[in-house]
Scaffold this motif. Structure first.
Motif, PDB file in Angstrom:
ATOM      1  N   THR A 241       0.772  -1.106  -0.113  1.00 25.61           N
ATOM      2  CA  THR A 241      -0.103   0.164   0.154  1.00 25.61           C
ATOM      3  C   THR A 241       0.773   1.268   0.071  1.00 25.61           C
ATOM      4  O   THR A 241       0.404   2.380  -0.589  1.00 25.61           O
ATOM      5  CB  THR A 241      -0.964  -0.051   1.313  1.00 25.61           C
ATOM      6  OG1 THR A 241      -1.766  -1.224   1.199  1.00 25.61           O
ATOM      7  CG2 THR A 241      -1.715   1.178   1.264  1.00 25.61           C
ATOM      8  N   ALA A 244       2.488   1.530  -3.647  1.00 24.48           N
ATOM      9  CA  ALA A 244       1.443   2.308  -4.457  1.00 24.48           C
ATOM     10  C   ALA A 244       1.027   3.446  -4.302  1.00 24.48           C
ATOM     11  O   ALA A 244       0.801   4.273  -5.076  1.00 24.48           O
ATOM     12  CB  ALA A 244       0.087   1.281  -4.310  1.00 24.48           C
ATOM     13  N   GLY A 245       0.921   3.917  -2.806  1.00 17.30           N
ATOM     14  CA  GLY A 245       0.715   5.269  -2.772  1.00 17.30           C
ATOM     15  C   GLY A 245       1.871   6.306  -3.158  1.00 17.30           C
ATOM     16  O   GLY A 245       1.533   7.259  -3.713  1.00 17.30           O
ATOM     17  N   ARG A 248       1.367   6.725  -6.845  1.00 18.06           N
ATOM     18  CA  ARG A 248       0.307   7.596  -7.110  1.00 18.06           C
ATOM     19  C   ARG A 248       0.632   9.310  -7.216  1.00 18.06           C
ATOM     20  O   ARG A 248       0.331   9.891  -7.867  1.00 18.06           O
ATOM     21  CB  ARG A 248      -0.820   7.456  -6.177  1.00 18.06           C
ATOM     22  CG  ARG A 248      -2.332   8.067  -6.701  1.00 18.06           C
ATOM     23  CD  ARG A 248      -3.330   7.421  -5.943  1.00 18.06           C
ATOM     24  NE  ARG A 248      -3.195   7.596  -4.699  1.00 18.06           N
ATOM     25  CZ  ARG A 248      -2.836   6.325  -3.796  1.00 18.06           C
ATOM     26  NH1 ARG A 248      -2.834   5.034  -4.504  1.00 18.06           N
ATOM     27  NH2 ARG A 248      -2.764   6.282  -2.522  1.00 18.06           N
ATOM     28  N   HIS A 267      -4.439  -3.412  -2.270  1.00 15.14           N
ATOM     29  CA  HIS A 267      -3.989  -2.179  -2.345  1.00 15.14           C
ATOM     30  C   HIS A 267      -4.312  -1.600  -3.675  1.00 15.14           C
ATOM     31  O   HIS A 267      -4.663  -2.190  -4.558  1.00 15.14           O
ATOM     32  CB  HIS A 267      -2.268  -2.186  -2.306  1.00 15.14           C
ATOM     33  CG  HIS A 267      -1.622  -3.060  -3.033  1.00 15.14           C
ATOM     34  ND1 HIS A 267      -1.667  -4.476  -2.789  1.00 15.14           N
ATOM     35  CD2 HIS A 267      -1.105  -2.983  -4.186  1.00 15.14           C
ATOM     36  CE1 HIS A 267      -1.031  -5.110  -3.601  1.00 15.14           C
ATOM     37  NE2 HIS A 267      -0.781  -4.395  -4.772  1.00 15.14           N
ATOM     38  N   ASP A 268      -4.055  -0.263  -4.195  1.00 16.79           N
ATOM     39  CA  ASP A 268      -4.117   0.154  -5.400  1.00 16.79           C
ATOM     40  C   ASP A 268      -3.527  -0.245  -6.356  1.00 16.79           C
ATOM     41  O   ASP A 268      -2.180  -0.112  -6.340  1.00 16.79           O
ATOM     42  CB  ASP A 268      -4.222   1.953  -5.184  1.00 16.79           C
ATOM     43  CG  ASP A 268      -4.815   2.538  -6.633  1.00 16.79           C
ATOM     44  OD1 ASP A 268      -5.147   1.547  -7.502  1.00 16.79           O
ATOM     45  OD2 ASP A 268      -4.562   3.741  -6.632  1.00 16.79           O
ATOM     46  N   THR A 269      -3.935  -0.959  -7.475  1.00 16.88           N
ATOM     47  CA  THR A 269      -3.141  -1.703  -8.515  1.00 16.88           C
ATOM     48  C   THR A 269      -3.461  -1.039  -9.829  1.00 16.88           C
ATOM     49  O   THR A 269      -2.825  -1.421 -10.875  1.00 16.88           O
ATOM     50  CB  THR A 269      -3.434  -3.300  -8.741  1.00 16.88           C
ATOM     51  OG1 THR A 269      -4.913  -3.474  -8.858  1.00 16.88           O
ATOM     52  CG2 THR A 269      -3.077  -4.086  -7.441  1.00 16.88           C
ATOM     53  N   GLY A 270      -4.033   0.173  -9.903  1.00 14.56           N
ATOM     54  CA  GLY A 270      -4.475   0.866 -11.206  1.00 14.56           C
ATOM     55  C   GLY A 270      -3.091   1.534 -11.812  1.00 14.56           C
ATOM     56  O   GLY A 270      -3.077   1.847 -12.829  1.00 14.56           O
ATOM     57  N   ARG A 425      -7.323  -6.390  -7.924  1.00 12.43           N
ATOM     58  CA  ARG A 425      -7.493  -6.389  -6.378  1.00 12.43           C
ATOM     59  C   ARG A 425      -7.729  -7.645  -5.592  1.00 12.43           C
ATOM     60  O   ARG A 425      -7.799  -7.533  -4.467  1.00 12.43           O
ATOM     61  CB  ARG A 425      -8.617  -5.246  -6.068  1.00 12.43           C
ATOM     62  CG  ARG A 425      -8.057  -3.809  -6.438  1.00 12.43           C
ATOM     63  CD  ARG A 425      -9.185  -2.876  -6.087  1.00 12.43           C
ATOM     64  NE  ARG A 425      -9.226  -2.992  -4.744  1.00 12.43           N
ATOM     65  CZ  ARG A 425      -8.574  -1.938  -4.140  1.00 12.43           C
ATOM     66  NH1 ARG A 425      -7.493  -1.218  -4.702  1.00 12.43           N
ATOM     67  NH2 ARG A 425      -8.838  -1.593  -2.599  1.00 12.43           N
TER      68      ARG A 425
END
Length: 586
Positions: A241, A244-245, A248, A267-270, A425
């Protein structure tokens, strides 16, 4: 329990201290000389002693438990060549940084180098592969000594970088407990209050110096063309996380080896680019997308294309974040190696950086390329009726339940996992033996992890890796371990067909590809597992879905396309990705 016997009192103090310092599992192999260790471990409440007949399988089974639990595991054997059979797992533990406590029984000094049976030189048997070696004293050394020995062994195994330690126990006969008249305090419990180790050694927290954080933040804040790369370092969800943060906040894409645990999860996988191996095989794309900075966490990703990409762009600042003190730079491309905790570094950088990137065009280009490549690969896979081993991973991505574990073999399986597992996700924890990258002991390692998991476990291996550790299947029958094992059978070593050795004719088939012509059904059923040989993708989906939910272990054999055809299909998929990049077509 055995306090009237000084040898057993010493061993009980040792094992009690292991348990107090966090050891919950031990794998024990048969043998007379190791009787004191075996009996004490077996009788210890709250500590699971797993009985194994084959030493190599036992050691790899312990390795799998240690990887799954992130705790040290003890392995015990008798004297002589039994200890030598631990070596492959010790090597893997050394290079994968897995805490193993290797406890070998030995003859006493008077029986060494004089022709005594089952006696070899076991002093420093594993050489530089272990972090620490000690030969234990006799039982007369007392409980405090044996507690200190156990505590030091666990501390050495768990201190970063983690790894195996070796303690050699010379036991004299008689090897069974003796009825001594002795009314002293119980050594196993008298040293310290219950549950507390005799000596505690907290692990240090690794934090980069403020000036180091400020320097990295300055480099990242002023650079739009940046990448975050994650190798196989088994990040927990909090670390994933945090990474990933940071991505971003920077507007950087993430090139994540599945074994990093960044490819899948809550966590954000975008910003994850799962097709990076295919993208970086395209020479025009790799040249055009030249980074100015690469922030890499842990080892190099498995992808050779990524390693070549890093070497091609040596003008970029390449910062390697090393959480355990290992020089992870096989491409000789690093400009900075920062030994710090990844989660702590991400949070510290986040406090120094702007809230959002000024320019997102670089990241958008990566994500658009990923979208095109993924669509092209998916379209081609969807029409592929042949049992192509790479397609197994895209199929499993749709079949595996949330929270499941996937243990993948070396050689082709781990590379196909990297190439064909999408981001998302759904929580899937990935495992692989990527320390020394060997195939030996793979089945045992994976079943060791499955033995302590409370979730469905799927194991994917090639036929040679499966054959090489058929003995490991005894854990299915002996301990009731449940897993789904998928064997990709192309009758030999498929990875060699991608290498220049494939042109070495005559000799390639016999000495590199090594076809075996074996039917695994009989061996699998001998060990009490079910066996299914699939004939189509529909059959595979049905068999895998049934096996994942079944109360017993099932081996699913996928009779894959020929090794030569496998190469062709891989190249067709890479070509489809390149065409999509060039034309924007799907």
């Amino acid at each position: 329990m055995y306090q009237s016997d000084p040898v057993y009192a010493a061993v009980e103090a040792f094992v009690d201290e292991l348990q107090r310092t966090g050891v919950q599992h031990g794998c024990v192999c048969p043998g007379a000389r190791s009787t004191p260790l075996a009996l004490v471990l077996a009788a210890r409440p709250g500590l699971r002693a797993w009985s194994h007949i084959d030493e190599r399988s036992a050691a790899f089974f312990a390795l799998g438990i240690a990887k799954a639990t992130r705790r040290p595991v003890a392995i015990v054997c008798t004297s002589g060549t039994a200890a030598a059979n631990f070596l492959p797992a010790v090597i893997e533990a050394a290079y994968a940084h897995v805490p193993l406590l290797v406890l070998t029984a030995d003859r006493p000094a008077e029986l060494r180098d004089c022709g005594a049976p089952q006696t070899i030189d076991q002093l420093k048997l594993y050489g530089s592969q272990v972090k620490w070696f000690a030969e234990a004293a006799g039982g007369e050394a007392g409980a405090r000594y044996f507690r200190a020995l156990a505590g030091r062994a666990v501390a050495a195994a768990c201190t970063l970088p983690q790894g195996p330690v070796h303690i050699n126990f010379p036991f004299r006969e008689p090897l069974v407990p003796q009825a001594w008249a002795c009314d002293t305090a119980t050594p196993a419990t008298a040293a310290t209050p219950p549950g507390r180790p005799q000596t505690r050694m907290p692990q240090p927290e690794l934090h980069a110096a403020p000036e180091t954080v400020a320097g990295i933040a300055q480099a990242l804040a002023g650079t739009a063309r940046g990448l975050i790369a994650c190798g196989p370092f088994d990040a927990d969800e909090a670390t994933a996380t945090a990474i990933a943060g940071l991505a971003r906040q920077l507007g950087y894409p993430i090139l994540a080896d599945p074994l990093s645990q960044l490819r899948s999860g809550a966590h954000d996988t975008g910003l994850v680019v799962p097709t990076y191996d295919a993208l970086l095989r395209d020479a025009a794309f790799a040249a055009q997308m030249a980074p100015e900075v690469v922030l890499r966490f842990g080892p190099m990703p498995t992808s050779k294309a990524f390693s070549q990409y890093a070497q091609r762009h040596l003008g970029a600042r390449q910062i390697v974040v090393d959480p355990i003190g290992v020089w992870y730079d096989p491409a000789l491309s690093a400009t900075d190696i920062v030994r710090t905790d990844p989660q702590a570094l991400c949070r510290a950088l986040g406090r120094c950086l702007p809230a959002a990137p000024r320019d997102r065009s670089w990241c958008a280009s990566w994500l658009e390329a990923n979208r095109r490549a993924a669509a092209a690969i998916a379209a081609q896979l969807s029409t592929m009726a042949e049992l192509f081993e790479g397609k197994v991973f895209s199929e499993l991505a749709a079949l595996m339940p949330d929270g499941a574990w996937l243990y993948t073999g070396s050689s082709m399986p781990v590379r196909d996992l990297e190439s064909f597992w999408p981001s998302g996700r759904r929580r899937v924890r990935f495992f692989g033996n990527r320390g020394a990258n060997g195939i030996d002991g793979f089945v045992s390692s994976a079943l060791g992890a499955a033995a302590v998991g409370d979730t469905p476990v799927v194991i994917v291996t090639g036929d040679l890796g499966f054959y090489h550790d058929l003995n490991g299947l005894l854990a299915v029958k002996r301990h009731g371990v449940r897993a789904t094992i998928i064997v990709l059978n192309n009758d030999g070593g498929g990875i060699f067909s991608f290498l220049p050795q494939a042109e070495c004719d005559p000799g390639f088939e016999e000495f590199f590809a090594t076809p075996h012509g074996l039917d695994f059904r009989g061996a699998v059923e001998m060990y009490g597992a079910a066996f299914v040989r699939v004939e189509s993708w529909e059959h595979f989906r049905a068999a895998a879905a049934a096996a994942i939910g079944a109360p017993r272990t099932t081996v699913i054999e996928v009779p894959a396309v020929s090794r030569a055809r496998n190469v062709v299909l891989h190249r067709q998929l890479w070509a489809a990705a390149s065409r999509a990049l060039a034309t924007g077509a799907h």
